[in-house]
Design a protein around this motif. Structure first.
Motif, PDB file in Angstrom:
ATOM      1  N   LEU A 145      69.880  12.859  98.798  1.00 48.00           N
ATOM      2  CA  LEU A 145      69.058  13.961  98.308  1.00 48.00           C
ATOM      3  C   LEU A 145      69.182  15.111  99.283  1.00 48.00           C
ATOM      4  O   LEU A 145      68.941  14.938 100.487  1.00 48.00           O
ATOM      5  N   VAL A 146      69.569  16.281  98.779  1.00 48.64           N
ATOM      6  CA  VAL A 146      69.702  17.475  99.609  1.00 48.64           C
ATOM      7  C   VAL A 146      68.706  18.506  99.104  1.00 48.64           C
ATOM      8  O   VAL A 146      68.842  19.015  97.988  1.00 48.64           O
ATOM      9  N   THR A 147      67.673  18.811  99.887  1.00 49.73           N
ATOM     10  CA  THR A 147      66.732  19.840  99.445  1.00 49.73           C
ATOM     11  C   THR A 147      67.384  21.206  99.624  1.00 49.73           C
ATOM     12  O   THR A 147      68.157  21.432 100.555  1.00 49.73           O
ATOM     13  N   GLY A 148      67.076  22.116  98.707  1.00 49.53           N
ATOM     14  CA  GLY A 148      67.750  23.403  98.718  1.00 49.53           C
ATOM     15  C   GLY A 148      69.248  23.211  98.565  1.00 49.53           C
ATOM     16  O   GLY A 148      70.037  23.944  99.174  1.00 49.53           O
ATOM     17  N   GLY A 149      69.631  22.252  97.749  1.00 47.38           N
ATOM     18  CA  GLY A 149      71.034  21.843  97.666  1.00 47.38           C
ATOM     19  C   GLY A 149      71.891  22.653  96.728  1.00 47.38           C
ATOM     20  O   GLY A 149      73.075  22.327  96.555  1.00 47.38           O
ATOM     21  N   SER A 150      71.350  23.706  96.144  1.00 47.97           N
ATOM     22  CA  SER A 150      72.104  24.433  95.123  1.00 47.97           C
ATOM     23  C   SER A 150      72.808  25.676  95.640  1.00 47.97           C
ATOM     24  O   SER A 150      73.678  26.225  94.967  1.00 47.97           O
ATOM     25  N   ARG A 151      72.433  26.135  96.848  1.00 44.52           N
ATOM     26  CA  ARG A 151      73.015  27.387  97.347  1.00 44.52           C
ATOM     27  C   ARG A 151      73.287  27.284  98.848  1.00 44.52           C
ATOM     28  O   ARG A 151      72.717  26.458  99.544  1.00 44.52           O
ATOM     29  N   GLY A 152      74.153  28.157  99.323  1.00 46.46           N
ATOM     30  CA  GLY A 152      74.385  28.303 100.754  1.00 46.46           C
ATOM     31  C   GLY A 152      74.815  27.025 101.438  1.00 46.46           C
ATOM     32  O   GLY A 152      75.683  26.284 100.957  1.00 46.46           O
ATOM     33  N   ILE A 153      74.190  26.737 102.569  1.00 40.83           N
ATOM     34  CA  ILE A 153      74.518  25.543 103.335  1.00 40.83           C
ATOM     35  C   ILE A 153      74.234  24.286 102.521  1.00 40.83           C
ATOM     36  O   ILE A 153      75.010  23.325 102.544  1.00 40.83           O
ATOM     37  N   GLY A 154      73.129  24.281 101.791  1.00 40.12           N
ATOM     38  CA  GLY A 154      72.780  23.118 100.978  1.00 40.12           C
ATOM     39  C   GLY A 154      73.832  22.808  99.933  1.00 40.12           C
ATOM     40  O   GLY A 154      74.151  21.634  99.675  1.00 40.12           O
ATOM     41  N   ARG A 155      74.369  23.825  99.313  1.00 47.62           N
ATOM     42  CA  ARG A 155      75.429  23.637  98.318  1.00 47.62           C
ATOM     43  C   ARG A 155      76.663  23.009  98.961  1.00 47.62           C
ATOM     44  O   ARG A 155      77.267  22.079  98.416  1.00 47.62           O
ATOM     45  N   ALA A 156      77.036  23.510 100.136  1.00 52.33           N
ATOM     46  CA  ALA A 156      78.204  22.963 100.832  1.00 52.33           C
ATOM     47  C   ALA A 156      77.972  21.509 101.224  1.00 52.33           C
ATOM     48  O   ALA A 156      78.885  20.676 101.135  1.00 52.33           O
ATOM     49  N   ILE A 157      76.753  21.185 101.662  1.00 55.63           N
ATOM     50  CA  ILE A 157      76.433  19.804 102.021  1.00 55.63           C
ATOM     51  C   ILE A 157      76.507  18.909 100.792  1.00 55.63           C
ATOM     52  O   ILE A 157      77.077  17.802 100.833  1.00 55.63           O
ATOM     53  N   SER A 158      75.914  19.361  99.688  1.00 55.75           N
ATOM     54  CA  SER A 158      75.942  18.572  98.455  1.00 55.75           C
ATOM     55  C   SER A 158      77.371  18.274  98.026  1.00 55.75           C
ATOM     56  O   SER A 158      77.714  17.128  97.682  1.00 55.75           O
ATOM     57  N   ARG A 159      78.215  19.295  98.054  1.00 56.41           N
ATOM     58  CA  ARG A 159      79.607  19.116  97.628  1.00 56.41           C
ATOM     59  C   ARG A 159      80.369  18.196  98.569  1.00 56.41           C
ATOM     60  O   ARG A 159      81.166  17.361  98.139  1.00 56.41           O
ATOM     61  N   ARG A 160      80.130  18.331  99.872  1.00 53.60           N
ATOM     62  CA  ARG A 160      80.837  17.494 100.844  1.00 53.60           C
ATOM     63  C   ARG A 160      80.451  16.026 100.686  1.00 53.60           C
ATOM     64  O   ARG A 160      81.311  15.131 100.661  1.00 53.60           O
ATOM     65  N   LEU A 161      79.154  15.736 100.598  1.00 55.64           N
ATOM     66  CA  LEU A 161      78.721  14.356 100.448  1.00 55.64           C
ATOM     67  C   LEU A 161      79.254  13.744  99.158  1.00 55.64           C
ATOM     68  O   LEU A 161      79.654  12.571  99.128  1.00 55.64           O
ATOM     69  N   ALA A 162      79.265  14.539  98.092  1.00 53.19           N
ATOM     70  CA  ALA A 162      79.768  14.036  96.813  1.00 53.19           C
ATOM     71  C   ALA A 162      81.265  13.769  96.866  1.00 53.19           C
ATOM     72  O   ALA A 162      81.756  12.782  96.296  1.00 53.19           O
ATOM     73  N   ARG A 163      82.014  14.642  97.529  1.00 53.07           N
ATOM     74  CA  ARG A 163      83.459  14.421  97.651  1.00 53.07           C
ATOM     75  C   ARG A 163      83.769  13.130  98.386  1.00 53.07           C
ATOM     76  O   ARG A 163      84.829  12.525  98.184  1.00 53.07           O
ATOM     77  N   GLU A 164      82.830  12.715  99.238  1.00 50.48           N
ATOM     78  CA  GLU A 164      83.038  11.491 100.001  1.00 50.48           C
ATOM     79  C   GLU A 164      82.338  10.286  99.379  1.00 50.48           C
ATOM     80  O   GLU A 164      82.130   9.273 100.039  1.00 50.48           O
ATOM     81  N   GLY A 165      81.993  10.415  98.093  1.00 47.61           N
ATOM     82  CA  GLY A 165      81.559   9.254  97.335  1.00 47.61           C
ATOM     83  C   GLY A 165      80.091   9.117  97.038  1.00 47.61           C
ATOM     84  O   GLY A 165      79.696   8.230  96.273  1.00 47.61           O
ATOM     85  N   ALA A 166      79.229   9.964  97.632  1.00 51.50           N
ATOM     86  CA  ALA A 166      77.791   9.827  97.396  1.00 51.50           C
ATOM     87  C   ALA A 166      77.402  10.345  96.014  1.00 51.50           C
ATOM     88  O   ALA A 166      78.003  11.287  95.492  1.00 51.50           O
ATOM     89  N   LEU A 167      76.397   9.715  95.435  1.00 48.54           N
ATOM     90  CA  LEU A 167      75.712  10.265  94.276  1.00 48.54           C
ATOM     91  C   LEU A 167      74.653  11.206  94.837  1.00 48.54           C
ATOM     92  O   LEU A 167      73.757  10.773  95.569  1.00 48.54           O
ATOM     93  N   VAL A 168      74.746  12.508  94.501  1.00 51.32           N
ATOM     94  CA  VAL A 168      73.927  13.519  95.173  1.00 51.32           C
ATOM     95  C   VAL A 168      72.884  14.119  94.236  1.00 51.32           C
ATOM     96  O   VAL A 168      73.214  14.617  93.152  1.00 51.32           O
ATOM     97  N   ALA A 169      71.626  14.065  94.682  1.00 52.66           N
ATOM     98  CA  ALA A 169      70.545  14.773  94.007  1.00 52.66           C
ATOM     99  C   ALA A 169      70.471  16.176  94.592  1.00 52.66           C
ATOM    100  O   ALA A 169      70.158  16.338  95.773  1.00 52.66           O
ATOM    101  N   VAL A 170      70.773  17.163  93.778  1.00 49.48           N
ATOM    102  CA  VAL A 170      70.791  18.566  94.198  1.00 49.48           C
ATOM    103  C   VAL A 170      69.423  19.173  93.897  1.00 49.48           C
ATOM    104  O   VAL A 170      69.130  19.513  92.749  1.00 49.48           O
ATOM    105  N   HIS A 171      68.587  19.289  94.908  1.00 49.22           N
ATOM    106  CA  HIS A 171      67.251  19.839  94.691  1.00 49.22           C
ATOM    107  C   HIS A 171      67.290  21.361  94.629  1.00 49.22           C
ATOM    108  O   HIS A 171      68.054  22.010  95.349  1.00 49.22           O
TER     109      HIS A 171
END
Length: 262
Positions: A13-39
């Motif tokens: 779960l990445v809070t503020g995961g839709s923009r900026g740093i949060g977006r980059a974190i969400s995409r990186r974790l997902a590329r490495e196999g995680a199921l990501v909740a984009v808050h």
């Protein structure tokens, strides 16, 4: 695209995961196999864009809406997370728990102390400090043993920067929470760390549109450039991985060497 699947089978779960740093974190974790909740709090379009980008890259993600900084925000977030996660096709080992919590959502109040109102102060603390505190509190029964909590701090907590005093205070409080939680959750194999960006190319800092300020921020790094969201996401991915299993209670400078020179 990375082929390292070190987060495969994990839910994040990445809070503020839709923009900026949060977006980059969400995409990186997902590329490495995680199921990501984009808050996200308000910008559904941005959240759906991020989920769409992750899906297009072969990853898995879903959006979770909850406004932070209001009464009951943590409860609202986790209820939304539980509902949305239950609708996902769980991968091997995923189930209904959580493995990685990234407290990234935050706002800034770019004013020196003389111009900070009580409303400013209350709001920045409500979103940047109170919300992560209670998100963690209510998330502990969902976080699996061996999990990861990553709090996004700021390099400003280590230098005097009067222009954002209230913002920096919220991040300093988050740093202490990191230290305390690392001690408390260690017996469960859960690591808790802070990652501290410096001047980073995101929309949270409107002053970057001013050429002179932009140049000054770039010059503050030993690399002579602004940080990119991916620079921070790479560090978060490491801290959230099993490679960092022996790292906890740490404040990790991810600023590009801001202010270490003379």
């Amino acid at each position: 695209m990375t082929t390292d699947m070190r987060h495969e089978g994990r839910t994040a779960l990445v809070t503020g995961g839709s923009r900026g740093i949060g977006r980059a974190i969400s995409r990186r974790l997902a590329r490495e196999g995680a199921l990501v909740a984009v808050h996200y709090g308000h910008d559904e379009t941005a959240a759906e864009r991020t989920v769409g980008e992750i899906t297009a890259e072969g990853g898995r993600a879903f959006a979770v809406r909850a406004e932070l900084g209001v009464a009951g925000d943590a409860v609202t977030l986790w209820e939304a997370f539980d509902r949305a996660l239950a609708e996902q096709d769980a991968g091997p080992g995923q189930g209904t728990g959580l493995d990685i919590l990234v407290n990234n959502a935050g706002i800034t109040v770019p004013r020196p102390i003389a111009h900070v109102t009580e409303e400013d102060y209350d709001r920045v603390f409500a979103i940047n400090t109170k919300a992560p505190f209670f998100i963690i509190q209510h998330g502990l029964d969902r976080l699996r043993d061996g999990g990861r909590i990553v709090n996004i701090s700021s390099v400003a907590t280590r230098v005097g920067f009067p222009a954002i005093v209230s913002y920096t205070m919220t991040k300093a409080a988050l740093d202490y929470l990191t230290l305390s939680l690392a001690t408390e959750l260690g017996p469960r194999g859960i690591t808790v760390n802070s990652v501290a960006p410096g001047f980073t190319e995101t929309e949270i800092n409107p002053t970057l549109s001013v050429p002179e300020i932009r140049q000054r921020y770039s010059d503050a790094s030993v690399f002579g450039r602004l940080g990119q969201p991916a620079d921070i996401a790479d560090v978060v991915s490491f801290v959230a991985s099993d490679d960092a299993r022996w790292v906890t209670g740490q404040w990790m400078d991810a600023s590009g060497g801001v202010h270490i020179g003379v």
